[in-house]
Design a protein around this motif. Structure first.
Motif, PDB file in Angstrom:
ATOM      1  N   HIS A 241       1.494 -13.044   6.732  1.00 21.45           N
ATOM      2  CA  HIS A 241       2.583 -12.525   5.908  1.00 21.45           C
ATOM      3  C   HIS A 241       3.596 -11.794   6.770  1.00 21.45           C
ATOM      4  N   VAL A 242       4.841 -11.809   6.314  1.00 17.31           N
ATOM      5  CA  VAL A 242       5.886 -11.086   7.044  1.00 17.31           C
ATOM      6  C   VAL A 242       6.105  -9.697   6.465  1.00 17.31           C
ATOM      7  N   CYS A 243       5.744  -9.502   5.188  1.00 20.33           N
ATOM      8  CA  CYS A 243       5.880  -8.191   4.570  1.00 20.33           C
ATOM      9  C   CYS A 243       5.117  -8.172   3.250  1.00 20.33           C
ATOM     10  N   PHE A 244       5.012  -6.983   2.691  1.00 19.82           N
ATOM     11  CA  PHE A 244       4.458  -6.850   1.356  1.00 19.82           C
ATOM     12  C   PHE A 244       5.287  -5.824   0.605  1.00 19.82           C
ATOM     13  N   ALA A 245       5.135  -5.808  -0.722  1.00 17.46           N
ATOM     14  CA  ALA A 245       5.869  -4.851  -1.542  1.00 17.46           C
ATOM     15  C   ALA A 245       5.011  -4.437  -2.722  1.00 17.46           C
TER      16      ALA A 245
ATOM     17  N   ASP B  16      -0.050   2.163   2.030  1.00 21.96           N
ATOM     18  CA  ASP B  16       0.220   1.399   3.245  1.00 21.96           C
ATOM     19  C   ASP B  16      -0.891   0.389   3.491  1.00 21.96           C
TER      20      ASP B  16
ATOM     21  N   PHE C  83       2.746 -10.300  -1.455  1.00 14.85           N
ATOM     22  CA  PHE C  83       2.886 -10.595  -0.035  1.00 14.85           C
ATOM     23  C   PHE C  83       3.794 -11.800   0.158  1.00 14.85           C
ATOM     24  N   ARG C  84       4.692 -11.682   1.123  1.00 18.51           N
ATOM     25  CA  ARG C  84       5.586 -12.809   1.453  1.00 18.51           C
ATOM     26  C   ARG C  84       4.992 -13.565   2.622  1.00 18.51           C
TER      27      ARG C  84
ATOM     28  N   TRP D  77       6.266 -15.657  -2.296  1.00 20.17           N
ATOM     29  CA  TRP D  77       5.518 -14.442  -2.575  1.00 20.17           C
ATOM     30  C   TRP D  77       4.255 -14.817  -3.346  1.00 20.17           C
TER      31      TRP D  77
ATOM     32  N   SER E 137       4.357 -16.001   5.799  1.00 17.15           N
ATOM     33  CA  SER E 137       5.114 -16.234   7.028  1.00 17.15           C
ATOM     34  C   SER E 137       5.390 -17.720   7.262  1.00 17.15           C
TER      35      SER E 137
ATOM     36  N   GLN F 154      -2.182  -2.958   5.735  1.00 14.19           N
ATOM     37  CA  GLN F 154      -1.990  -3.540   7.066  1.00 14.19           C
ATOM     38  C   GLN F 154      -2.004  -5.053   6.918  1.00 14.19           C
ATOM     39  N   ILE F 155      -0.842  -5.664   7.035  1.00 12.66           N
ATOM     40  CA  ILE F 155      -0.778  -7.101   6.778  1.00 12.66           C
ATOM     41  C   ILE F 155      -1.078  -7.909   8.035  1.00 12.66           C
TER      42      ILE F 155
END
Length: 153
Positions: free
Chosen positions: A116-120, A109, A25-26, A34, A28, A111-112
């Motif tokens: 966080h701004v995104c995950f990968a 998928d 997770f990145r 990360w 925010s 749900q962040i």
């Protein structure tokens, strides 16, 4: 809720035909930081395990019914990383323990939360390259080895 005197780290992972992938997770609030799911225990949580489940749901929507495995990795986090730490835990509390957990997820998928701004979903090598904190890297190494050796199935 009052902040308990410990931290939890949760590593989501998925088994795929291509191999094991790890959810990173990145943040925010920190540029290009990360990490895995990290958060504080609450006094209302009975155990770090309960805290890990709560944090995983709050930050990634991982359901309570998912199977969590406690890892052996333990870390000490300097209280300078937390606002109001000295107020909460006293002037003499300089470090708190971090308890690490792994959770297998089947849904790609997540749900962040706003934290966080995104995950990968990434390989071990990519996670190790991107993760900022050594404690995350050590817990990742332990989990990856336990999965590959069949210690965690």
């Amino acid at each position: 809720m009052a902040r308990a005197k410990y931290q939890v780290l949760v590593i989501p992972y998925r088994k795929t035909d291509a191999g094991i992938l790890y959810g990173i997770f990145r943040r925010s609030d920190m540029a290009d930081c990360w990490q895995f799911i990290a958060g504080g225990g609450e006094d209302e949580d009975k155990t770090p395990h309960v805290s890990a489940k709560r944090e995983a749901f709050e930050e990634a929507g991982i359901p309570d019914g998912a199977v969590f495995t406690e890892l052996e990795t333990k870390c000490s986090i300097a209280t300078e990383c937390f606002r109001r730490a000295r107020v909460l835990w006293g002037e003499d509390c300089l470090v708190i323990p971090e308890h690490c957990f792994a959770v297998e997820v089947t849904d790609a998928d997540l749900q962040i939360s706003r934290e966080h701004v995104c995950f990968a979903w990434v390989t071990y090598e990519e996670a190790k390259r991107r993760l900022r904190y050594d404690s995350n890297k050590v817990a990742l190494w332990e989990l990856d080895n336990k999965l590959r050796l069949g210690i965690i199935r």
